[in-house]
Design a protein around this motif. Structure first.
Motif, PDB file in Angstrom:
ATOM      1  N   VAL A   1     -21.939  21.805   4.155  1.00 47.02           N
ATOM      2  CA  VAL A   1     -23.021  21.391   3.238  1.00 47.02           C
ATOM      3  C   VAL A   1     -23.421  19.895   3.294  1.00 47.02           C
ATOM      4  CG1 VAL A   1     -23.730  21.537   0.783  1.00 47.02           C
ATOM      5  CG2 VAL A   1     -22.330  23.397   1.682  1.00 47.02           C
TER       6      VAL A   1
ATOM      7  N   CYS B   1     -25.373  19.282   6.416  1.00 45.07           N
ATOM      8  CA  CYS B   1     -26.790  19.589   6.098  1.00 45.07           C
ATOM      9  C   CYS B   1     -27.317  18.713   5.184  1.00 45.07           C
ATOM     10  CB  CYS B   1     -26.797  20.939   5.378  1.00 45.07           C
ATOM     11  SG  CYS B   1     -28.425  21.766   5.250  1.00 45.07           S
ATOM     12  N   LYS B   2     -26.739  18.038   4.528  1.00 46.16           N
ATOM     13  CA  LYS B   2     -27.337  17.001   3.665  1.00 46.16           C
ATOM     14  C   LYS B   2     -27.712  15.859   4.471  1.00 46.16           C
ATOM     15  CE  LYS B   2     -29.199  15.872  -0.392  1.00 46.16           C
ATOM     16  NZ  LYS B   2     -30.288  16.597  -0.850  1.00 46.16           N
TER      17      LYS B   2
ATOM     18  N   GLU C   1     -30.618  16.366   6.745  1.00 50.11           N
ATOM     19  CA  GLU C   1     -31.641  16.090   5.731  1.00 50.11           C
ATOM     20  C   GLU C   1     -32.078  14.728   5.475  1.00 50.11           C
ATOM     21  OE1 GLU C   1     -32.744  16.641   1.041  1.00 50.11           O
ATOM     22  OE2 GLU C   1     -31.542  18.050   1.824  1.00 50.11           O
TER      23      GLU C   1
ATOM     24  N   GLN D   1     -21.724  12.201   6.499  1.00 48.08           N
ATOM     25  CA  GLN D   1     -20.962  12.915   5.534  1.00 48.08           C
ATOM     26  C   GLN D   1     -20.242  12.192   4.717  1.00 48.08           C
ATOM     27  OE1 GLN D   1     -19.133  16.261   7.305  1.00 48.08           O
ATOM     28  NE2 GLN D   1     -20.620  16.292   9.050  1.00 48.08           N
TER      29      GLN D   1
ATOM     30  N   TYR E   1     -19.430  26.533  -6.212  1.00 45.89           N
ATOM     31  CA  TYR E   1     -21.022  26.537  -6.258  1.00 45.89           C
ATOM     32  C   TYR E   1     -21.403  25.383  -7.037  1.00 45.89           C
ATOM     33  CZ  TYR E   1     -21.242  28.108 -11.037  1.00 45.89           C
ATOM     34  OH  TYR E   1     -21.214  28.321 -12.470  1.00 45.89           O
TER      35      TYR E   1
ATOM     36  N   VAL F   1     -21.481  22.389  -4.504  1.00 46.14           N
ATOM     37  CA  VAL F   1     -22.409  22.633  -3.371  1.00 46.14           C
ATOM     38  C   VAL F   1     -23.727  22.478  -4.054  1.00 46.14           C
ATOM     39  CG1 VAL F   1     -23.621  24.485  -2.239  1.00 46.14           C
ATOM     40  CG2 VAL F   1     -21.163  24.239  -2.153  1.00 46.14           C
ATOM     41  N   GLU F   2     -23.869  22.688  -5.233  1.00 47.15           N
ATOM     42  CA  GLU F   2     -25.408  22.413  -6.105  1.00 47.15           C
ATOM     43  C   GLU F   2     -25.327  21.121  -6.139  1.00 47.15           C
ATOM     44  OE1 GLU F   2     -27.493  24.176  -9.882  1.00 47.15           O
ATOM     45  OE2 GLU F   2     -25.288  23.249 -10.298  1.00 47.15           O
ATOM     46  N   ASP F   3     -24.392  20.316  -6.679  1.00 45.92           N
ATOM     47  CA  ASP F   3     -24.474  18.676  -6.764  1.00 45.92           C
ATOM     48  C   ASP F   3     -24.887  18.032  -5.316  1.00 45.92           C
ATOM     49  OD1 ASP F   3     -23.799  19.032  -9.454  1.00 45.92           O
ATOM     50  OD2 ASP F   3     -21.672  18.342  -8.889  1.00 45.92           O
ATOM     51  N   ILE F   4     -24.288  18.807  -4.397  1.00 47.85           N
ATOM     52  CA  ILE F   4     -24.620  18.138  -2.959  1.00 47.85           C
ATOM     53  C   ILE F   4     -25.969  18.090  -2.712  1.00 47.85           C
ATOM     54  CG2 ILE F   4     -24.009  18.201  -0.218  1.00 47.85           C
ATOM     55  CD1 ILE F   4     -21.055  19.091  -1.253  1.00 47.85           C
ATOM     56  N   PHE F   5     -26.529  19.483  -2.825  1.00 47.49           N
ATOM     57  CA  PHE F   5     -28.016  19.730  -2.467  1.00 47.49           C
ATOM     58  C   PHE F   5     -28.828  18.929  -3.266  1.00 47.49           C
ATOM     59  CE2 PHE F   5     -26.470  23.635  -0.046  1.00 47.49           C
ATOM     60  CZ  PHE F   5     -26.924  23.189   1.091  1.00 47.49           C
ATOM     61  N   HIS F   6     -28.458  18.668  -4.380  1.00 51.78           N
ATOM     62  CA  HIS F   6     -29.379  18.091  -5.605  1.00 51.78           C
ATOM     63  C   HIS F   6     -29.341  16.395  -5.585  1.00 51.78           C
ATOM     64  CE1 HIS F   6     -29.880  22.006  -7.873  1.00 51.78           C
ATOM     65  NE2 HIS F   6     -31.077  21.470  -7.762  1.00 51.78           N
TER      66      HIS F   6
END
Length: 95
Positions: free
Chosen positions: A17, A20-21, A24, A35, A56, A59-64
């Motif tokens: 994750v 991926c960030k 991005e 990373q 989860y 993961v949500e914190d990373i994507f946000h």
């Protein structure tokens, strides 16, 4: 039932994750995004005190994580490093 662990213990599980960030951010023009910088930013700005979270949620914190928070983190770190370098130089020059 999913485990609730300190955020630091999830790091090895969320490496994809983080990758991926970082990708991005690189696509958005932040070519030096890593990373480790992203993890440190989240640890310092979002997860102060190493809170207990579910996978989860981490993961949500990373994507946000937004570029504005990331750039703010990098800027503050750059100023802190400059101050440290200046302090060391002043000490060495004063001797």
């Amino acid at each position: 039932m999913e485990s609730i662990l300190p955020v630091k213990e999830w790091k090895s599980h969320v490496r994809p994750v983080l990758a991926c960030k970082a990708s991005e951010f690189k696509l958005m023009g932040y070519d030096n995004a890593t990373q480790e910088d992203i993890w440190n930013c989240l640890s310092g700005k979002i997860w102060k005190g190493n809170p207990h979270k579910r996978l989860y949620e981490v993961v949500e914190d990373i994507f946000h994580l937004g570029t504005n928070v990331y750039m703010s983190y990098l800027t503050v770190n750059a100023y802190q490093e400059d101050d440290l370098e200046a302090s060391i130089a002043a000490l060495l020059n004063g001797s």
